[in-house]
Write an enzyme that holds these catalytic residues in place. Structure first.
Site, PDB file in Angstrom:
ATOM      1  N   HIS A  29      41.481  39.672  22.102  1.00 47.66           N
ATOM      2  CA  HIS A  29      41.185  40.811  21.252  1.00 47.66           C
ATOM      3  C   HIS A  29      40.041  41.640  21.810  1.00 47.66           C
ATOM      4  CE1 HIS A  29      43.262  39.081  17.392  1.00 47.66           C
ATOM      5  NE2 HIS A  29      44.056  39.110  18.440  1.00 47.66           N
TER       6      HIS A  29
ATOM      7  N   GLU B  34      37.163  42.746  20.706  1.00 46.67           N
ATOM      8  CA  GLU B  34      35.778  42.302  20.558  1.00 46.67           C
ATOM      9  C   GLU B  34      35.426  41.242  21.598  1.00 46.67           C
ATOM     10  OE1 GLU B  34      37.492  42.898  16.335  1.00 46.67           O
ATOM     11  OE2 GLU B  34      38.196  42.368  18.341  1.00 46.67           O
TER      12      GLU B  34
ATOM     13  N   SER C 211      75.398  68.180  21.656  1.00 47.68           N
ATOM     14  CA  SER C 211      74.018  68.529  21.309  1.00 47.68           C
ATOM     15  C   SER C 211      73.095  68.619  22.517  1.00 47.68           C
ATOM     16  CB  SER C 211      73.450  67.475  20.340  1.00 47.68           C
ATOM     17  OG  SER C 211      73.401  66.205  20.956  1.00 47.68           O
TER      18      SER C 211
ATOM     19  N   ARG D 289      61.796  57.857  30.019  1.00 46.49           N
ATOM     20  CA  ARG D 289      61.992  58.211  31.425  1.00 46.49           C
ATOM     21  C   ARG D 289      61.089  59.343  31.886  1.00 46.49           C
ATOM     22  NH1 ARG D 289      66.723  58.239  28.911  1.00 46.49           N
ATOM     23  NH2 ARG D 289      67.059  60.489  29.145  1.00 46.49           N
TER      24      ARG D 289
ATOM     25  N   GLY E  78      72.191  60.390  13.797  1.00 43.28           N
ATOM     26  CA  GLY E  78      72.492  61.798  13.631  1.00 43.28           C
ATOM     27  C   GLY E  78      72.381  62.232  12.181  1.00 43.28           C
TER      28      GLY E  78
END
Length: 368
Positions: A53, A55, A172, A211, A299
């Protein structure tokens, strides 16, 4: 009242924490800064799930002589329980730190103020709520997941000026411009999963990978109630390295399910009898499998269902300066609204130009 210095060093902790975007889930993103006599002497961040972690990293190369009397800045309350790693409270208590400045309290029931109580018991000064809004925004997925079991849901819609997401034939690619598409790849990298419906897979055959920018690959999730997904889909070309999950009905064909699972595809069954499914069980299913944030890319049926159930935490609409007309496919269909007073209302968080496009980020307005 938070001081300018406290804000300054908390901004640094947030900058460090952001380096863990897409890598720490289901844990939060955390940064830590150790300051003594107005100088940063140590810093660190949570680099990956299961790793040390923030800290612990920040204190690792410091002696007790260096840290005695110092101030620790951290955007989330340090943990005080054993998990993948030992509790952060132990090295902090052993360090001689005199003051801890915390962005937000950790709502995890294993923490939730217990660390703060322990620190105060040992005479450490505690300040909380510094840059609280920014700290919450950074870990919004973790905070929602740990308190509700559900992932943070971002709905991203690429549409024309007249609200169309594809031409009459379902094409699209591409409504959005290049800059907006690159921004979507950054969004993917910042979410645990990206989700589409089976209709989008059949029409667009997307890869759903990162990508255009550097970043981690999200899990790719397809809502496919009848397991109709074509086996030659682009999603399956790299499924051994980039996971693909399919959410389906428990009544889907068992042989088809076995065939998909043999290709390293994870098949999850919604605990409802038949589609169309309600969205809350779908999101809970994802949450139960460690998904703290999901980007929904399509969609129209998927968009409509999520928005109708008011389950989107953030809606991003990229508007391209194009018109397709009434015969093209709409982004949103029937929401069951019959009067203007019943309209779903949103607050614009930000908006900006992306090339020729307009990128708008919204969140639901709380109903009074």
């Amino acid at each position: 009242m938070e001081s300018s210095l406290e804000k300054k060093y908390m901004k640094r902790t947030l900058a460090l924490a952001r380096k863990g975007v897409g890598k720490t889930s289901p844990n939060p993103m955390v940064g830590a800064v150790v300051v003594k006599k107005g100088r940063i002497i140590g810093e660190g961040y949570h680099q990956f799930f299961g790793g040390p972690h923030a800290e612990t990293v920040a204190l690792a190369n410091l002696t007790k002589r260096q840290t005695t009397g110092a101030t620790l800045y951290v955007n989330l309350e340090p943990c005080c329980h054993y998990g993948k790693t030992p509790p952060c409270s132990e090295p902090i208590l052993n360090s001689g730190i005199a003051k801890i400045v915390i962005g937000i309290i950790d709502p995890n029931p294993c923490v939730f103020g217990q660390s703060i109580q322990e620190f105060r018991k040992y005479g450490i000064e505690i300040v909380t709520g510094v840059l609280e809004t920014e700290c919450r925004e950074l870990n919004r997925g973790y905070l929602k997941h740990i308190t509700t079991g559900l992932p943070w849901v971002t709905v991203k819609i690429a549409q024309t000026l007249d609200g169309r997401i594809a031409d009459p034939q379902g094409k699209s690619q591409w409504i959005s411009g290049e800059l907006a598409r690159k921004a979507v790849h950054r969004l993917r990298a910042s979410h645990d999963a990206v989700l589409v419906g089976i209709g989008t897979v059949k029409k667009d055959n997307p890869q759903l990978t990162v990508r255009e920018v550097k970043g981690p690959q999200p899990r790719r999730v397809v809502l496919d109630p009848h397991l109709d997904i074509p086996l030659d889909s682009a999603l399956f070309q790299d499924s051994t390295t980039n996971p693909v999950w399919i959410i389906t009905s428990k009544h889907a064909d068992s042989e088809r399910k076995t065939s998909l699972e043999s290709r390293n595809i994870k098949v999850l069954e919604v605990p409802e009898n038949h589609p169309p499914f309600a969205w809350e069980p779908i999101l809970r299913l994802l949450g139960n499998n460690g998904i703290t944030s999901v980007l929904v890319e399509g969609g129209g049926i998927v968009f409509t269902g999520l928005l109708r159930e008011n389950l989107a935490d953030r809606v991003i609409i990229n508007i391209a300066p194009k018109l397709l007309g009434n015969s093209a496919l709409p982004a949103i269909s029937d929401l069951g609204i019959s009067a203007l007073d019943d309209a779903y209302r949103y607050r614009i968080i930000t908006h900006r130009r992306m090339g020729d496009d307009l990128w708008i980020e919204l969140e639901p307005k709380k109903q009074i």
